[in-house]
Design a protein around this motif. Structure first.
Motif, mmCIF file in Angstrom:
data_model
loop_
_atom_site.group_PDB
_atom_site.id
_atom_site.type_symbol
_atom_site.label_atom_id
_atom_site.label_comp_id
_atom_site.label_asym_id
_atom_site.label_seq_id
_atom_site.Cartn_x
_atom_site.Cartn_y
_atom_site.Cartn_z
ATOM 1 N N TYR A 135 1.655 -9.855 -15.962
ATOM 2 C CA TYR A 135 0.873 -9.313 -15.573
ATOM 3 C C TYR A 135 0.095 -8.792 -14.147
ATOM 4 O O TYR A 135 1.174 -9.170 -13.182
ATOM 5 C CB TYR A 135 -0.294 -10.559 -15.716
ATOM 6 N N TRP A 136 0.331 -7.121 -14.686
ATOM 7 C CA TRP A 136 -0.127 -6.988 -13.019
ATOM 8 C C TRP A 136 -1.754 -6.115 -13.313
ATOM 9 O O TRP A 136 -2.703 -6.587 -14.048
ATOM 10 C CB TRP A 136 0.204 -6.158 -13.325
ATOM 11 N N ILE A 137 -1.811 -5.745 -11.812
ATOM 12 C CA ILE A 137 -3.177 -5.176 -11.452
ATOM 13 C C ILE A 137 -3.051 -3.210 -11.279
ATOM 14 O O ILE A 137 -2.460 -3.498 -10.953
ATOM 15 C CB ILE A 137 -4.056 -6.498 -9.853
ATOM 16 N N VAL A 138 -4.726 -3.039 -11.709
ATOM 17 C CA VAL A 138 -4.151 -1.574 -11.538
ATOM 18 C C VAL A 138 -5.453 -1.802 -10.622
ATOM 19 O O VAL A 138 -6.884 -1.804 -11.090
ATOM 20 C CB VAL A 138 -4.579 -0.758 -12.743
ATOM 21 N N GLY A 139 -5.208 -0.153 -9.601
ATOM 22 C CA GLY A 139 -6.551 -0.118 -8.806
ATOM 23 C C GLY A 139 -7.581 1.048 -9.773
ATOM 24 O O GLY A 139 -7.120 1.591 -9.847
ATOM 25 N N GLY A 140 -8.723 0.401 -8.806
ATOM 26 C CA GLY A 140 -9.831 2.153 -9.438
ATOM 27 C C GLY A 140 -10.857 2.186 -8.631
ATOM 28 O O GLY A 140 -11.863 2.439 -9.040
ATOM 29 N N THR A 141 -10.614 2.332 -7.425
ATOM 30 C CA THR A 141 -11.327 2.191 -6.178
ATOM 31 C C THR A 141 -11.536 3.818 -5.837
ATOM 32 O O THR A 141 -10.076 4.149 -5.647
ATOM 33 C CB THR A 141 -12.079 1.334 -5.207
ATOM 34 N N ASP A 142 -12.214 4.482 -5.675
ATOM 35 C CA ASP A 142 -12.021 6.137 -4.880
ATOM 36 C C ASP A 142 -11.065 5.351 -4.075
ATOM 37 O O ASP A 142 -11.312 5.028 -2.466
ATOM 38 C CB ASP A 142 -13.465 5.867 -4.442
ATOM 39 N N PRO A 143 -9.879 6.310 -3.896
ATOM 40 C CA PRO A 143 -8.973 6.449 -3.014
ATOM 41 C C PRO A 143 -9.245 6.074 -1.033
ATOM 42 O O PRO A 143 -9.614 5.573 -0.132
ATOM 43 C CB PRO A 143 -7.968 7.331 -2.916
ATOM 44 N N ASP A 144 -10.526 7.305 -1.287
ATOM 45 C CA ASP A 144 -11.136 7.617 -0.047
ATOM 46 C C ASP A 144 -12.298 6.196 0.619
ATOM 47 O O ASP A 144 -12.009 5.724 1.925
ATOM 48 C CB ASP A 144 -11.932 8.174 0.093
ATOM 49 N N LEU A 145 -12.618 5.961 -0.163
ATOM 50 C CA LEU A 145 -13.627 4.964 0.149
ATOM 51 C C LEU A 145 -13.203 3.360 0.178
ATOM 52 O O LEU A 145 -13.354 2.786 1.164
ATOM 53 C CB LEU A 145 -14.300 4.068 -1.390
ATOM 54 N N TYR A 146 -12.039 3.361 -0.912
ATOM 55 C CA TYR A 146 -11.138 1.873 -0.105
ATOM 56 C C TYR A 146 -10.366 1.961 1.018
ATOM 57 O O TYR A 146 -10.793 0.854 1.797
ATOM 58 C CB TYR A 146 -10.242 1.869 -1.153
ATOM 59 N N ARG A 147 -9.933 3.159 1.603
ATOM 60 C CA ARG A 147 -8.907 3.139 2.384
ATOM 61 C C ARG A 147 -10.030 3.694 3.630
ATOM 62 O O ARG A 147 -9.389 2.348 4.678
ATOM 63 C CB ARG A 147 -8.109 4.710 2.591
ATOM 64 N N ARG A 148 -11.065 3.951 3.735
ATOM 65 C CA ARG A 148 -11.629 3.711 4.777
ATOM 66 C C ARG A 148 -12.015 2.394 4.957
ATOM 67 O O ARG A 148 -12.362 2.031 6.505
ATOM 68 C CB ARG A 148 -13.253 4.988 4.870
#
Lengths: 435, 435, 435, 435
Positions: free
Chosen positions: B349-362
């Motif tokens: 079972y694995w997870i895939v990220g779904g967040t805007d990368p800029d938002l997430y990194r900031r």
């Protein structure tokens, strides 16, 4: 009371019991009392009276009967969202709705009083305004009738009369000076946390924990902030947040009910309430302010001392010895006083007991009234049909005749043209002069 | 991956986006996914596949493609009672229901994977079982499919695959050994106080105050009773008591969600929970015991280390550098593992990220992930459509081909005689041995 | 270990037991360890060593024994304000003070190690710095020795060694990489309410109710605000308000203890703590802000992985099979690491079990360790004298000899002149190179 | 009052002020009033009176002056553990102890009254018993005098008199029928948790969190359990647990103060208190029951209506118009009534205001009395010296002369044959009948 009227009261038993049971079986929520209003109209029509609607489901009949004072008598007619216990065979047929506050008694008694007065027009003179008011439980029924023009449509009453069935020995009538029922306020508080998956509390601002903290903190208003012994009730009647176990909701909603006899204490309580809620939101780290909506605001019900004296005297004459007692102020609230206040008229409000006398006396001697005797708004609050209904009918008639009856004309302050225009303190003075 | 498959993945974009948006617009609550199941069936039929229903709204297609291992891939399809924020133009059209947990991504990605496999049958051999599971949010969907005969109706898988979209850089794939998702329990607690008119608290046993005391007391399980640092979540997701401000209700209902990786800690928490609730009822003077109903019980999701190794290697080949990361166990729960457990099969079972990368990194650099990044079950949880959807599709395909693809037979840990004798890859070896 | 040293360890039993019991009988609070320091000095003098005081009651002996590395070994010596249970015949004779944290074991073991080393100078070479540190329980003992010039007065150690007795099978040695003990902070919070006569709560801002609300609210930091499973302890160890029942006091004082392994979590907890306390003061209507004083701040104790490897290897040689185990990080804190940090030296810290083995194993199998096994700071925490004391002495000797012993000179990173001047990473590298 | 007595009252100013300031500067805790008792004895000796000690530091003088009734007047003399604010130049010289309840006024006024009576023996006849009582603040002073034989040593009084300085316009005298001061109970509750190191909460049963939960739960007794408006005070005046931040203590101690006018409400409160404390201990998982110790139990102070009538009439004659007002029952408690109860004698107790009139009136009109006006037991409670002291002296003299003065024999309610037959003044009549 006059023998003819006594006979009317005695002979209406079957009719009134059927009426009461029918209404009890078909309770309707506030401002939705269509069937109830229709039944009232039908009964009044059978008595040959014209009726008029105010505020949607409010019904009014004005009975003019010659010269004399004007008396306004009011009964409230709405029911509550309570599921009735299985106690009587005339249990509510509308699941989840119940006449758990006894308004079915109020309206049946007032219809009985109207019937007795109509059947005995020769025994009184003046004007009797019977007001069947909707929506008492949500505090807007009296106001909705007034907004709909009631005060302009009926003559100004010299006195207004209201009554309520409550725990107490069935058939006993309780009355007092000054505060009878409390000033009531409802407050809808919306708390804005931040929702999250139930497994990620660190991403949330948990409104359930916040609301719980607030509920415990609010207890401190009564226990610590107001002077000991000052009357104040701060009830959180509803706390609702979330629907699923694994979703932390974004908001929580509280519905509070406040009761006071003293406006200064009330102001202090409301200030404390808002202070506590705001600070607890800050403690939780909420980024949005809580919201406060005030609704169902009930006025203070405080009897005019002089008029109460007149009505009490009438009760003592109309009831057996020991059946009329002095009550302590009740914690409940009513919107009744909006009606007389709209006319600037004095009013008298009393309580009739509805509990099985044996149960009540035993519970009193045990000190278990609180736990043993069903109280208003409880699912087991089905008052004893007899003699409660008879007593409430008799009380309405006796109070009305104190102003409209033959004897009343000899009694100062009751209905000669001059006096009907006099202000209330004159009449009070007159009343006192009889003593 | 094979060039032909890459082309399939690339060319399905418009179809898959339309599919996803349609499903997102029409979310359906658990076990009521009629429209969703119908849409899935229609898509599978267009690919020439036969489908079968299990558990009402569960849809299964078995794609047999010659000799080789059997892989079961599962997507959950239900939505939540959450009102979607106004963020995207494909917002939910069913007010109060939302794909707030991203299952629309899961099913769209699995349909995409099925399409890629069907379009490229020459590039793999074996059996692919696509399971579209209803009712994950209420923990009963997988069990309902099994009760309906799923385990008897499809071949036993050599491995089962599942995935979830969560906060994280959109398109990144996160995977780990051992616990991935927590064991979850829901508890419905009913508290029996005594109702009364809101103005008569002394006649009531106030369940609102009781429930609030319980909520605060329950915090102490995690803060004081379990060892510091032990994983435990005790969320009260719902607290509901009363509807009107002026009626003290007779009961209050709590819905709790518990999450654990360690069954001993879970047992300790449940014992503490019941102890606290019972004692608080005693503190309030309740005369009736509280009731506990356990429901929505999710199993632990714990990856088989060997299979995870195979799948991770396939991901590293299929994704760009840095796109495959090691995850910490997530706090969420899933009923996915019921499916492989019914066959005694290992799973990944694995997870895939779904967040805007800029938002997430900031947000990561600010330390504000918790407050800035929408998380599952929140009303703003609408993952970035691209490249999340492509990554989830690619991950399903890559994981399947790790077992079914041409390269799989040469792949370490997948069945050459030497490797099948190694101690760490028995199960993987077994899977490959079917080749 | 060398046979001669083994003989020293064996033969010192009576002396060491008398020493231990004497110290146990005469516990002294932090920074008041006059008698204890005197006894240590007397023992060291009997061994022909010169001693020096640092920080008032801290005692240091430097044992130079030819070329070689420098090892600093530290024992803490203070006791706690706890009333000892009646368990042993050498119970504390100072009522209300007790060696409830086992520092009496620490100092007796270190004195034993010094004796073994002094008696066997031919078996090792280098420098051994024995540090008897006061005031560990108040976090200022190590710093007070440093303020008093310790770092300038003794040679820079190549490694520093420390140990602690804790619940665990008596005589077992537990060790790990990285975090061993937590970062600790104490916070003194003063709440300013308003006092009043106990019968006039409305004139007061009740600090008892305020403090209680805060304590419950603080539980939510661990239960709701930090990520599930993150290590954080927020203990309110002391809450003191008022002295008389009928005087509402003006203030309340809280003493909190915080424990963390992750500085980011710690920062989040401190921010939440201050936010909650301030908001709760606002909820109570305080007119004066609360005060926060941070004290007893303990550094993180985190073992150098390479040095730990060297020490663990030495333990495995010196102890029977199964007596050396890998520990989970302990929740306790220590100011030990201030000493090596002052020199920029690596360090190794380990735990020795002190519980009756039968009790411990039974409690483990029952899952009742928490309730059955006395833990540090409890009034029943009197570790098994034997073999705990012997094991702690042996551990100190074995760890020292890993650097100073004859065998150590052949082992890279242990004391040739060149290497003793090398920096610690070289030595670590060397250690690893042996593998 | 007689002119000679008026002159005595006027001329004693400097002496009395010096006396008061001296006592104020040297407050002594309950039952330790050695210096204070000595000063009282010295003053009485200067007036030529013999004194006798009862209960250690209690001082009594019996002034026989011919035939007539016996009046017992009592002043309490102890101080409180409060640190006085810096307000006056005669501030307490004993740090941490303060006459924060105004007993210095009481004793100075009673000494003044004795002086006036002694200086004017010709103006009255009968017996005056001056009782200077220790230990009022701990509820045992009156009982300790009685245990020491007071009731057997002095003549039975026909009436007993007591007074207290409180917030109110300085010099105003307030009096009422029935309950004047509440029944008071103190309860010492010991909670038995389980101690542990502060970093190991899972090994503890945390008594700080338990005690805090109890404190919040106890608020619900007043807010929810007793009838709204019923008088009840439940104060937790002291909560003490732990001394160090990093040791979770084994126990917590609460000291509660309860105040009631109605014994039934008191019984209900005590039952609720014990129920809540026991259940909360169960919620925390305590293995040992809590302990309850009741102490400092004060009787109800409830004025005899007839005697109060006599005394009020005397006040109205002795004070300017508007200076004698009707008071509401005060929330405080007193052990005064033990003295008359020991003789079966009626009593009258009144209050004298001590607040700067401008401050008090402004605070009343602002509704800020609670926050602006220093109240008993607060560190700023230093009543206005003038005219408070004069008024308290005058009140004692006037009340005594109502029974002993020349006019008393002619005074209504004091024994003319007609009046002694009335139903309301039997006891007063009896008193006067001794004339």
């Amino acid at each position: 009371m006059d023998i003819a009227i006594e006979q009317s009261l005695t002979s209406m038993g079957d009719w009134q019991e059927d009426l009461y049971k029918d209404v009890h079986r078909h309770p309707e929520l506030s401002m939705q009392e269509e069937r109830t209003a229709g039944r009232i109209e039908s009964e009044l029509a059978q008595l040959g009276l014209e009726t008029r609607r105010f505020g949607g489901t409010g019904v009014v009949a004005v009975i003019e009967n010659g010269q004399g004072p004007t008396v306004l008598a009011r009964a409230d007619i709405d029911a509550l969202p309570v599921t009735e216990d299985e106690i009587v065979d005339y249990r509510s047929e509308t699941e989840g709705v119940m006449h758990a506050c006894g308004h079915d008694f109020h309206l049946s008694a007032l219809l009985g009083a109207v019937r007795a007065l109509v059947e005995n027009r020769e025994d009184w003179s003046g004007t009797y305004v019977a007001v069947f008011q909707p929506g008492e439980e949500e505090a807007d029924g009296a106001l909705s009738m007034l907004r709909d023009g009631l005060a302009e449509a009926v003559p100004r009453p010299d006195v207004a009369l209201g009554q309520h069935v409550m725990p107490g020995i069935a058939g006993q009538v309780a009355i007092t000076d000054g505060p009878v029922l409390s000033q009531g306020d409802s407050v809808h508080v919306t708390l804005h946390g931040r929702g999250a998956h139930g497994s990620m509390p660190h991403l949330a601002v948990d409104p359930v924990v916040l609301a719980s903290s607030i509920v415990l903190r609010l207890q401190q208003i009564v226990s610590r902030e107001i002077p000991p012994g000052a009357f104040s009730v701060v009830t959180v009647g509803a706390l609702n947040a979330g629907t699923k176990s694994n979703v932390i909701p974004a908001t929580a909603e509280l519905r509070l009910n406040l009761r006071h006899y003293d406006p200064d204490v009330r102001d202090e309580v409301i200030a404390a309430l808002e202070r506590i809620v705001r600070a607890e939101c800050a403690a939780s780290g909420c980024t949005r302010e809580p919201e406060f909506e005030y609704y169902d605001q009930y006025p203070l019900t405080s009897n005019d001392p002089e008029q109460k004296q007149i009505v009490r005297a009438a009760f003592e004459e109309a009831f057996d010895d020991g059946q009329v007692i002095t009550m302590a102020p009740a914690t409940a609230s009513e919107d009744f006083s909006h009606l007389p206040d709209a006319f600037g008229a004095p009013y008298v409000y009393w309580i009739v007991g509805g509990t099985d006398p044996d149960l009540y006396r035993r519970a009193q001697s045990d000190g278990t009234v609180a736990s043993e005797v069903p109280a208003n708004h409880q699912s087991a609050f089905v008052p004893e049909l007899h003699p409660t209904l008879e007593a409430m009918t008799r009380a309405q008639v006796a109070a009305a005749l104190a102003y409209l009856g033959d004897a009343a004309s000899e009694h100062p302050g009751s209905g000669t043209p001059e006096q009907s225009s006099s202000d209330t303190s004159d009449r009070a003075a007159g009343a006192a002069a009889r003593d």
